[in-house]
Design a protein around this motif. Structure first.
Motif, mmCIF file in Angstrom:
data_model
loop_
_atom_site.group_PDB
_atom_site.id
_atom_site.type_symbol
_atom_site.label_atom_id
_atom_site.label_comp_id
_atom_site.label_asym_id
_atom_site.label_seq_id
_atom_site.Cartn_x
_atom_site.Cartn_y
_atom_site.Cartn_z
ATOM 1 N N LYS A 226 -2.352 3.713 7.056
ATOM 2 C CA LYS A 226 -1.497 4.303 8.095
ATOM 3 C C LYS A 226 -0.236 3.471 8.317
ATOM 4 C CE LYS A 226 -3.497 2.237 12.306
ATOM 5 N NZ LYS A 226 -2.240 1.773 12.912
ATOM 6 N N ASP A 227 -0.345 2.152 8.187
ATOM 7 C CA ASP A 227 0.825 1.286 8.362
ATOM 8 C C ASP A 227 1.684 1.238 7.108
ATOM 9 O OD1 ASP A 227 0.150 0.533 11.021
ATOM 10 O OD2 ASP A 227 -1.343 -0.848 10.229
ATOM 11 N N ALA A 228 1.034 1.249 5.934
ATOM 12 C CA ALA A 228 1.802 1.280 4.689
ATOM 13 C C ALA A 228 2.646 2.550 4.615
ATOM 14 C CB ALA A 228 0.862 1.192 3.487
ATOM 15 N N ALA A 229 2.076 3.676 5.060
ATOM 16 C CA ALA A 229 2.818 4.935 5.056
ATOM 17 C C ALA A 229 4.017 4.866 5.997
ATOM 18 C CB ALA A 229 1.898 6.089 5.463
ATOM 19 N N LEU B 12 -7.995 7.682 -4.544
ATOM 20 C CA LEU B 12 -6.630 7.715 -4.029
ATOM 21 C C LEU B 12 -6.219 6.296 -3.637
ATOM 22 C CD1 LEU B 12 -6.934 10.819 -1.666
ATOM 23 C CD2 LEU B 12 -6.024 10.769 -4.003
ATOM 24 N N LEU B 13 -4.925 6.056 -3.575
ATOM 25 C CA LEU B 13 -4.453 4.736 -3.170
ATOM 26 C C LEU B 13 -5.001 4.370 -1.797
ATOM 27 C CD1 LEU B 13 -2.768 2.207 -3.421
ATOM 28 C CD2 LEU B 13 -0.743 3.529 -2.757
ATOM 29 N N CYS C 119 0.986 -2.187 -3.705
ATOM 30 C CA CYS C 119 0.725 -0.945 -4.450
ATOM 31 C C CYS C 119 1.565 0.202 -3.910
ATOM 32 C CB CYS C 119 -0.761 -0.596 -4.381
ATOM 33 S SG CYS C 119 -1.847 -1.684 -5.315
ATOM 34 N N SER C 120 1.661 0.327 -2.580
ATOM 35 C CA SER C 120 2.466 1.399 -1.990
ATOM 36 C C SER C 120 3.948 1.211 -2.295
ATOM 37 C CB SER C 120 2.251 1.447 -0.470
ATOM 38 O OG SER C 120 0.948 1.866 -0.150
ATOM 39 N N LEU C 121 4.412 -0.026 -2.250
ATOM 40 C CA LEU C 121 5.828 -0.294 -2.531
ATOM 41 C C LEU C 121 6.161 0.030 -3.988
ATOM 42 C CD1 LEU C 121 6.280 -3.687 -0.621
ATOM 43 C CD2 LEU C 121 6.950 -1.387 0.140
ATOM 44 N N LEU C 122 5.278 -0.351 -4.907
ATOM 45 C CA LEU C 122 5.521 -0.068 -6.327
ATOM 46 C C LEU C 122 5.537 1.432 -6.578
ATOM 47 C CD1 LEU C 122 3.324 -2.882 -7.887
ATOM 48 C CD2 LEU C 122 5.805 -2.644 -8.140
ATOM 49 N N ARG C 123 4.656 2.157 -5.930
ATOM 50 C CA ARG C 123 4.665 3.617 -6.051
ATOM 51 C C ARG C 123 6.009 4.181 -5.562
ATOM 52 N NH1 ARG C 123 -0.129 6.762 -5.275
ATOM 53 N NH2 ARG C 123 -1.366 6.628 -7.180
#
Length: 298
Positions: free
Chosen positions: A85-88, A67-68, A114-118
């Protein structure tokens, strides 16, 4: 992406009975060796994830695509990563939506990228600025590894530039929906971010210390073109659950960083002034940061 039978070139995570984890890239003909024997990559390729494989010496390993949230805490690091937790919180509280254009300063190891691109999806854009070339190189490799693009090419929605956002963003003429600042001195970028943000856009800073938090918040307030900044942190505690033995886990992800957000006002508009008076001593003789225009020195 990341569904269907496992394919050559993909990364998978092997987890043993003690919870130890290994990330491997599947390559035909290769064998992965552990202290419990080896496992042929060919025995994994072509199978649906979510199975158990036994090594040559009898060790059992659970096989899934990472998972990411699992990938970013184990990725090679140039700089400290933004934890899941902070990226979310950033994705949710900054309301990052499919099709958005997000500007990021301080790409670090590429975890938040990675989270932003998703979040922005195939029709959005992420523009990242990084001052240090060695960090940019690590981030480029990590993002490429997670998304599985052709070697030597970046994610099609991502543009990574070497340079200081405070200098490069004004030259680019870019207009953004969201600007995320993960850097030591985010207050230095407030003016450039204000010029680049569309009305209603959000600026967000990710800072580790209270002194950074204070200076950024006061700089945003003094600028006048944003709403009142909101600051917070998130703490995560897992729980042990076995029948009636239900208790907090022994480990906790406590403080990692503070988050601050504010929204961009339309050109020429200012948010209503706060009516609450500052606490006594808040801007006293020991305070050396930016000072609201209507608060005299004590």
């Amino acid at each position: 992406m990341h569904r269907g039978p496992l394919r050559a070139g993909e990364w998978v995570r092997l987890t043993d009975q003690k919870g130890r984890r290994h990330n491997i890239c599947l390559e035909p003909g290769k064998t992965f060796h552990t202290n419990r024997g080896g496992m042929a990559h060919d025995d994994l390729i072509g199978r649906e994830e979510g199975f158990t494989i036994t090594s040559s010496s009898g060790g059992e390993y659970l096989v899934f695509r990472p998972l990411l949230a699992e990938f970013v805490v184990s990725m090679p690091r140039g700089a400290a990563v933004v934890y899941p937790k902070d990226a979310a919180q950033i994705v949710a509280m900054c309301d990052i939506f499919p099709g958005a254009h997000v500007v990021e300063a301080g790409v670090g190891s590429g975890a938040l990228t990675c989270s932003l691109l998703r979040a922005v999806g195939p029709f959005g854009r992420v523009t990242s600025y990084e001052r240090r070339e060695e960090f940019a190189d690590v981030a480029r490799k990590n993002v490429g590894q997670f998304f599985g693009g052709p070697e030597g090419s970046d994610h099609p929605a991502w543009n990574l530039s070497l340079g200081d956002l405070a200098e490069e963003l004004p030259r680019s003429g870019v207009r953004a929906d969201r600007i995320i600042l993960d850097m030591l001195a985010p207050w230095e970028c407030v003016e450039a971010a204000a010029d680049a943000l569309l009305p209603g856009g959000i600026i967000c800073a990710y800072v580790a210390t209270t002194t950074q938090l204070s200076r950024f918040v006061e700089t945003v307030r003094l600028h006048g073109g944003f709403t009142e900044p909101q600051a917070w942190e998130s703490l995560v505690r897992d729980w042990h659950v076995e029948g009636l033995a239900v208790r907090p886990g022994h480990k906790m992800i406590g403080h990692t960083a503070f988050l601050v957000t504010a929204r961009r006002m339309a050109p020429g508009e200012r948010a209503p002034r706060k009516t609450r008076r500052p606490a006594p001593g808040a801007y006293g003789a020991d305070y050396t940061g930016p000072r609201p225009a209507d608060v005299p020195a004590e």
